[in-house]
Design a protein around this motif. Structure first.
Motif, mmCIF file in Angstrom:
data_model
loop_
_atom_site.group_PDB
_atom_site.id
_atom_site.type_symbol
_atom_site.label_atom_id
_atom_site.label_comp_id
_atom_site.label_asym_id
_atom_site.label_seq_id
_atom_site.Cartn_x
_atom_site.Cartn_y
_atom_site.Cartn_z
ATOM 1 N N TYR A 22 49.766 49.507 24.518
ATOM 2 C CA TYR A 22 50.411 48.272 24.088
ATOM 3 C C TYR A 22 50.836 47.513 25.337
ATOM 4 N N GLN A 23 50.915 46.214 25.219
ATOM 5 C CA GLN A 23 51.493 45.451 26.318
ATOM 6 C C GLN A 23 52.252 44.262 25.761
ATOM 7 N N THR A 24 53.223 43.831 26.535
ATOM 8 C CA THR A 24 54.045 42.693 26.156
ATOM 9 C C THR A 24 54.504 41.984 27.421
ATOM 10 N N THR A 25 54.905 40.748 27.267
ATOM 11 C CA THR A 25 55.473 40.046 28.414
ATOM 12 C C THR A 25 56.837 40.652 28.726
ATOM 13 N N CYS A 26 57.220 40.540 29.975
ATOM 14 C CA CYS A 26 58.545 41.037 30.366
ATOM 15 C C CYS A 26 59.143 40.104 31.407
ATOM 16 N N ALA A 27 60.449 40.199 31.533
ATOM 17 C CA ALA A 27 61.181 39.466 32.565
ATOM 18 C C ALA A 27 61.640 40.472 33.609
ATOM 19 N N ILE A 28 61.657 40.019 34.846
ATOM 20 C CA ILE A 28 62.196 40.839 35.935
ATOM 21 C C ILE A 28 63.263 40.019 36.652
ATOM 22 N N GLY A 29 63.732 40.524 37.773
ATOM 23 C CA GLY A 29 64.792 39.851 38.516
ATOM 24 C C GLY A 29 64.461 38.409 38.876
ATOM 25 N N ARG A 30 65.445 37.545 38.788
ATOM 26 C CA ARG A 30 65.250 36.109 39.025
ATOM 27 C C ARG A 30 64.774 35.812 40.446
ATOM 28 N N LYS A 31 64.985 36.758 41.369
ATOM 29 C CA LYS A 31 64.530 36.569 42.754
ATOM 30 C C LYS A 31 63.353 37.481 43.088
ATOM 31 N N GLY A 32 62.697 38.020 42.043
ATOM 32 C CA GLY A 32 61.483 38.800 42.274
ATOM 33 C C GLY A 32 61.720 40.292 42.432
ATOM 34 N N ASP A 43 71.569 41.200 44.472
ATOM 35 C CA ASP A 43 70.531 40.372 45.079
ATOM 36 C C ASP A 43 69.588 39.715 44.072
ATOM 37 N N GLY A 44 69.690 40.063 42.778
ATOM 38 C CA GLY A 44 68.840 39.454 41.765
ATOM 39 C C GLY A 44 67.405 39.918 41.793
ATOM 40 N N LYS A 45 67.132 41.044 42.464
ATOM 41 C CA LYS A 45 65.772 41.557 42.606
ATOM 42 C C LYS A 45 65.592 42.866 41.843
ATOM 43 N N THR A 46 64.372 43.077 41.357
ATOM 44 C CA THR A 46 64.015 44.292 40.636
ATOM 45 C C THR A 46 63.424 45.298 41.622
ATOM 46 N N PRO A 47 63.919 46.543 41.627
ATOM 47 C CA PRO A 47 63.417 47.530 42.593
ATOM 48 C C PRO A 47 62.055 48.108 42.189
ATOM 49 N N ASP A 153 62.156 32.978 28.298
ATOM 50 C CA ASP A 153 62.228 32.104 29.480
ATOM 51 C C ASP A 153 63.458 32.352 30.351
ATOM 52 N N ARG A 154 63.993 33.565 30.310
ATOM 53 C CA ARG A 154 65.164 33.880 31.122
ATOM 54 C C ARG A 154 64.899 35.138 31.943
ATOM 55 N N GLN A 155 65.034 35.035 33.254
ATOM 56 C CA GLN A 155 64.873 36.179 34.142
ATOM 57 C C GLN A 155 66.140 37.032 34.105
ATOM 58 N N THR A 156 66.105 38.176 34.769
ATOM 59 C CA THR A 156 67.244 39.091 34.766
ATOM 60 C C THR A 156 67.938 39.095 36.122
ATOM 61 N N ALA A 157 68.988 39.882 36.223
ATOM 62 C CA ALA A 157 69.699 40.059 37.487
ATOM 63 C C ALA A 157 69.103 41.212 38.300
ATOM 64 N N GLY A 158 67.997 41.789 37.819
ATOM 65 C CA GLY A 158 67.335 42.897 38.519
ATOM 66 C C GLY A 158 66.726 43.915 37.581
ATOM 67 N N CYS A 159 67.042 43.812 36.314
ATOM 68 C CA CYS A 159 66.507 44.725 35.297
ATOM 69 C C CYS A 159 65.106 44.289 34.870
ATOM 70 N N VAL A 160 64.551 45.037 33.925
ATOM 71 C CA VAL A 160 63.322 44.650 33.225
ATOM 72 C C VAL A 160 63.729 44.390 31.783
ATOM 73 N N ALA A 161 63.260 43.281 31.215
ATOM 74 C CA ALA A 161 63.643 42.922 29.853
ATOM 75 C C ALA A 161 62.408 42.578 29.025
ATOM 76 N N VAL A 162 62.404 43.049 27.771
ATOM 77 C CA VAL A 162 61.325 42.774 26.814
ATOM 78 C C VAL A 162 61.950 42.358 25.485
ATOM 79 N N MET A 163 61.129 41.780 24.614
ATOM 80 C CA MET A 163 61.620 41.356 23.302
ATOM 81 C C MET A 163 62.160 42.558 22.523
#
Length: 183
Positions: A22-32, A43-47, A153-163
């Motif tokens: 399965y695959q879905t779109t995801c959000a990551i840290g707002r600074k990459g 720092d707003g980044k996903t490790p 349409d919203r990035q995270t503070a460093g986490c990974v987010a899905v619906m």
């Protein structure tokens, strides 16, 4: 065994198991993204890396239509295979790198800075805790890196987010020993 991968360039989370993908779109840290060694608190980044699935935290008032009753809805809490518990309004996660409870769950109010887990925006209705910077904990390398619900349409503070619907289905397939690889 469920294998989870985050393709940070494509913004997708891929779930693979025996005979399915399965695959879905995801959000990551707002600074990459950033290497785990370069990750810093706030720092707003996903490790980048491979992080074990630890547990789940569920908000009871938002998930009240789920049930332990086998005659109820298709989503059955008793089918969750990883440790889980209900989130309480007093739950927090310490993000003060100088505090001994850094990157650990705490009870609010708390004497140091802590993120509130009981949120009104729905992001933390389902939280999958990840084994990032937890064994051992390195001061200032980031805290509260979760897999959680997203807002379009919203990035995270460093986490990974899905619906949320994807996450609640994934929750039933996760088991201890599974991990999330971010590349």
């Amino acid at each position: 065994m469920t294998r989870l991968y985050v393709d940070s360039k494509q913004g997708i989370l891929i779930e693979e198991g025996d005979g399915y993908r399965y695959q879905t779109t995801c959000a990551i840290g707002r600074k990459g993204i950033v290497s785990a060694q370069e990750k810093r608190e706030g720092d707003g980044k996903t490790p980048l890396g491979c992080w074990p699935i630890r547990s789940a935290l569920l908000r009871p008032d938002r998930l009240s239509h789920y049930s332990f009753d086998s005659k109820a809805l298709p989503f059955k809490l008793e089918k969750i295979k990883i440790p889980w518990r209900w989130v309480r309004p007093s739950d927090g996660w310490c993000d003060d790198s100088d505090h001994p409870s850094y990157n650990q769950p705490v009870t609010l109010p708390f004497s140091a800075s802590a993120e509130t887990l009981w949120r009104e925006d729905g992001l933390y209705d389902i939280i999958i805790t990840l084994g990032y910077n937890d064994s051992p904990v390195y001061k200032g390398r980031g805290s509260a890196i979760f897999l959680h619900c997203s807002i379009p349409d919203r990035q995270t503070a460093g986490c990974v987010a899905v619906m949320q619907d994807f996450l609640q289905n994934l929750l039933l397939r996760l088991q201890l020993g599974d991990s999330l690889t971010i590349f």
